[in-house]
Motif scaffolding. Structure first.
Motif, PDB file in Angstrom:
ATOM      1  N   ILE A  90       0.886  -1.062  -0.080  1.00 21.13           N
ATOM      2  CA  ILE A  90       0.249  -0.010   0.107  1.00 21.13           C
ATOM      3  C   ILE A  90       0.788   0.912   0.128  1.00 21.13           C
ATOM      4  O   ILE A  90       2.007   1.120   0.450  1.00 21.13           O
ATOM      5  CB  ILE A  90      -0.916   0.182   1.388  1.00 21.13           C
ATOM      6  N   ARG A  91       0.343   2.159  -0.461  1.00 20.23           N
ATOM      7  CA  ARG A  91       0.883   3.692  -0.419  1.00 20.23           C
ATOM      8  C   ARG A  91      -0.060   4.702  -0.297  1.00 20.23           C
ATOM      9  O   ARG A  91      -1.190   4.612  -1.068  1.00 20.23           O
ATOM     10  CB  ARG A  91       1.734   3.648  -1.618  1.00 20.23           C
ATOM     11  N   LEU A  92       0.207   5.520   0.634  1.00 24.13           N
ATOM     12  CA  LEU A  92      -0.760   6.710   0.908  1.00 24.13           C
ATOM     13  C   LEU A  92      -0.431   7.686  -0.262  1.00 24.13           C
ATOM     14  O   LEU A  92       0.627   7.912  -0.368  1.00 24.13           O
ATOM     15  CB  LEU A  92      -0.635   7.285   2.163  1.00 24.13           C
ATOM     16  N   GLU A  93      -1.435   8.295  -1.081  1.00 17.80           N
ATOM     17  CA  GLU A  93      -1.227   9.317  -1.997  1.00 17.80           C
ATOM     18  C   GLU A  93      -1.119  10.802  -1.627  1.00 17.80           C
ATOM     19  O   GLU A  93      -0.466  11.713  -2.125  1.00 17.80           O
ATOM     20  CB  GLU A  93      -2.598   9.284  -2.826  1.00 17.80           C
ATOM     21  N   GLY A  94      -1.550  10.881  -0.005  1.00 21.57           N
ATOM     22  CA  GLY A  94      -1.357  12.446   0.326  1.00 21.57           C
ATOM     23  C   GLY A  94      -0.771  12.556   1.592  1.00 21.57           C
ATOM     24  O   GLY A  94      -0.107  11.342   1.928  1.00 21.57           O
ATOM     25  N   VAL A  95      -0.699  13.641   2.273  1.00 23.52           N
ATOM     26  CA  VAL A  95      -0.338  13.453   3.801  1.00 23.52           C
ATOM     27  C   VAL A  95      -1.019  12.767   4.596  1.00 23.52           C
ATOM     28  O   VAL A  95      -2.185  13.013   4.852  1.00 23.52           O
ATOM     29  CB  VAL A  95      -0.184  15.216   4.098  1.00 23.52           C
ATOM     30  N   PRO A  96      -0.155  11.924   5.200  1.00 22.30           N
ATOM     31  CA  PRO A  96      -0.940  11.202   6.472  1.00 22.30           C
ATOM     32  C   PRO A  96      -1.727  11.740   7.613  1.00 22.30           C
ATOM     33  O   PRO A  96      -1.105  12.820   8.126  1.00 22.30           O
ATOM     34  CB  PRO A  96      -0.038  10.008   6.859  1.00 22.30           C
ATOM     35  N   GLN A  97      -2.924  11.391   7.712  1.00 25.59           N
ATOM     36  CA  GLN A  97      -3.447  12.129   8.716  1.00 25.59           C
ATOM     37  C   GLN A  97      -3.167  11.714  10.287  1.00 25.59           C
ATOM     38  O   GLN A  97      -3.095  12.156  11.271  1.00 25.59           O
ATOM     39  CB  GLN A  97      -4.896  11.679   8.982  1.00 25.59           C
ATOM     40  N   THR A  98      -2.586  10.333  10.444  1.00 24.48           N
ATOM     41  CA  THR A  98      -1.811   9.827  11.539  1.00 24.48           C
ATOM     42  C   THR A  98      -0.681   8.955  11.288  1.00 24.48           C
ATOM     43  O   THR A  98      -0.190   9.118  10.015  1.00 24.48           O
ATOM     44  CB  THR A  98      -2.848   8.789  12.371  1.00 24.48           C
ATOM     45  N   ASN A  99      -0.099   8.382  12.234  1.00 24.30           N
ATOM     46  CA  ASN A  99       1.316   7.826  11.909  1.00 24.30           C
ATOM     47  C   ASN A  99       1.080   6.486  11.561  1.00 24.30           C
ATOM     48  O   ASN A  99       1.913   5.830  11.216  1.00 24.30           O
ATOM     49  CB  ASN A  99       2.334   7.812  13.253  1.00 24.30           C
ATOM     50  N   ARG A 100      -0.146   5.891  11.788  1.00 22.62           N
ATOM     51  CA  ARG A 100      -0.424   4.394  11.597  1.00 22.62           C
ATOM     52  C   ARG A 100      -1.551   4.227  10.836  1.00 22.62           C
ATOM     53  O   ARG A 100      -2.657   4.929  11.069  1.00 22.62           O
ATOM     54  CB  ARG A 100      -0.560   3.754  12.956  1.00 22.62           C
ATOM     55  N   VAL A 101      -1.720   3.243  10.046  1.00 23.16           N
ATOM     56  CA  VAL A 101      -2.914   2.975   9.272  1.00 23.16           C
ATOM     57  C   VAL A 101      -3.016   1.227   9.622  1.00 23.16           C
ATOM     58  O   VAL A 101      -2.255   0.416   9.903  1.00 23.16           O
ATOM     59  CB  VAL A 101      -3.036   2.852   7.936  1.00 23.16           C
ATOM     60  N   VAL A 102      -4.391   0.803   9.609  1.00 26.68           N
ATOM     61  CA  VAL A 102      -4.603  -0.579   9.613  1.00 26.68           C
ATOM     62  C   VAL A 102      -5.157  -1.016   8.267  1.00 26.68           C
ATOM     63  O   VAL A 102      -6.041  -0.329   7.709  1.00 26.68           O
ATOM     64  CB  VAL A 102      -5.893  -0.854  10.688  1.00 26.68           C
ATOM     65  N   VAL A 103      -4.447  -2.050   7.745  1.00 30.92           N
ATOM     66  CA  VAL A 103      -5.018  -2.700   6.531  1.00 30.92           C
ATOM     67  C   VAL A 103      -5.631  -3.809   6.599  1.00 30.92           C
ATOM     68  O   VAL A 103      -5.366  -4.691   7.181  1.00 30.92           O
ATOM     69  CB  VAL A 103      -3.844  -2.958   5.666  1.00 30.92           C
ATOM     70  N   THR A 104      -6.781  -3.788   5.846  1.00 29.22           N
ATOM     71  CA  THR A 104      -7.769  -5.165   6.192  1.00 29.22           C
ATOM     72  C   THR A 104      -7.553  -5.923   4.663  1.00 29.22           C
ATOM     73  O   THR A 104      -7.569  -5.221   3.685  1.00 29.22           O
ATOM     74  CB  THR A 104      -9.247  -4.851   6.176  1.00 29.22           C
ATOM     75  N   PHE A 105      -7.298  -7.116   4.790  1.00 29.01           N
ATOM     76  CA  PHE A 105      -6.912  -7.895   3.440  1.00 29.01           C
ATOM     77  C   PHE A 105      -7.127  -9.498   3.723  1.00 29.01           C
ATOM     78  O   PHE A 105      -7.537  -9.857   4.864  1.00 29.01           O
ATOM     79  CB  PHE A 105      -5.597  -7.499   3.064  1.00 29.01           C
ATOM     80  N   THR A 106      -7.545 -10.126   2.772  1.00 30.51           N
ATOM     81  CA  THR A 106      -7.443 -11.524   2.629  1.00 30.51           C
ATOM     82  C   THR A 106      -6.330 -12.111   2.048  1.00 30.51           C
ATOM     83  O   THR A 106      -5.701 -11.694   1.048  1.00 30.51           O
ATOM     84  CB  THR A 106      -8.646 -11.928   1.623  1.00 30.51           C
ATOM     85  N   ALA A 107      -5.681 -12.876   2.777  1.00 27.77           N
ATOM     86  CA  ALA A 107      -4.520 -13.884   2.578  1.00 27.77           C
ATOM     87  C   ALA A 107      -4.471 -15.171   2.610  1.00 27.77           C
ATOM     88  O   ALA A 107      -5.093 -15.659   3.481  1.00 27.77           O
ATOM     89  CB  ALA A 107      -3.281 -13.171   3.418  1.00 27.77           C
ATOM     90  N   GLY A 108      -3.797 -15.803   1.908  1.00 26.07           N
ATOM     91  CA  GLY A 108      -3.950 -17.552   2.159  1.00 26.07           C
ATOM     92  C   GLY A 108      -3.657 -18.054   0.628  1.00 26.07           C
ATOM     93  O   GLY A 108      -3.833 -17.308  -0.348  1.00 26.07           O
ATOM     94  N   LEU A 109      -3.048 -19.374   0.841  1.00 25.35           N
ATOM     95  CA  LEU A 109      -2.780 -19.950  -0.280  1.00 25.35           C
ATOM     96  C   LEU A 109      -3.952 -20.610  -1.034  1.00 25.35           C
ATOM     97  O   LEU A 109      -4.153 -20.651  -2.131  1.00 25.35           O
ATOM     98  CB  LEU A 109      -1.712 -21.037  -0.137  1.00 25.35           C
TER      99      LEU A 109
END
Length: 182
Positions: A111-130
């Protein structure tokens, strides 16, 4: 790794049946213990291979920034949402226009933020697995999982705390192992 599995794997009755057949067990009295051993075997498989065997919804906390940042879990199937994480733990949605996400051929999600971050941390929700489910797992991974759970069941009386899977199981999983150079 700062990952949380949002919904743990639900193993089908076919997984338990495979393990019971391997062990020659016909009664139901140990079913809960056997399912727990299968869940532990899934964790051990991930630790050994560096790949989450079954597709699960997850989230990771990452530093917010404008550079591409890779998720630690692999293989990522889809990145579904981003949230700002305030210092007090409060979350707010990051609009889809405010970030870019990409999936590499090797299963790395970034992931990459396009603008100036609002905070120092983000939570990424995703699906992972083989694999989507137990029956879709590659045969060598599934067989290794059954053999490891059976090995743990047989060794329960000996108090063995081996950190690595036995050599026969490692041989089944080695083709799936992800190595990283530091």
């Amino acid at each position: 790794m700062n990952r949380v599995i949002l919904t743990p794997a639900t193993l089908p009755s076919s997984a338990l049946a495979e393990l019971k057949q391997w062990l020659g067990i016909t009664t139901e009295q140990d079913d809960d213990a056997l399912l727990a051993l299968l869940a532990t075997a899934l964790d051990t498989c991930e630790a050994f291979t560096g790949t989450l065997p079954l597709a699960l919804p997850c989230e990771e906390r990452l530093n917010a920034g404008r550079d591409w940042t890779a998720l630690a879990s692999r293989p990522v199937q889809a990145i579904t949402a981003l949230e700002w994480l305030a210092p007090d733990g409060a979350r707010s949605t990051v609009s889809s226009e405010a970030y870019a996400a990409e999936l590499d051929a090797d299963g790395t999600g970034r992931i990459r933020l396009e603008g100036v971050p609002q905070t120092n941390r983000v939570v990424v929700t995703f699906t992972a697995g083989l694999a989507a489910d137990w029956d879709a797992l590659p045969a060598s991974l599934r067989h290794g999982l059954i053999r490891l759970a059976a090995h743990q069941y047989r060794e329960r009386e000996n108090g063995s705390n081996a950190q690595q899977p036995p050599a026969a199981i490692a041989a089944l999983w080695r083709p799936w192992r992800r190595m990283r150079l530091a």
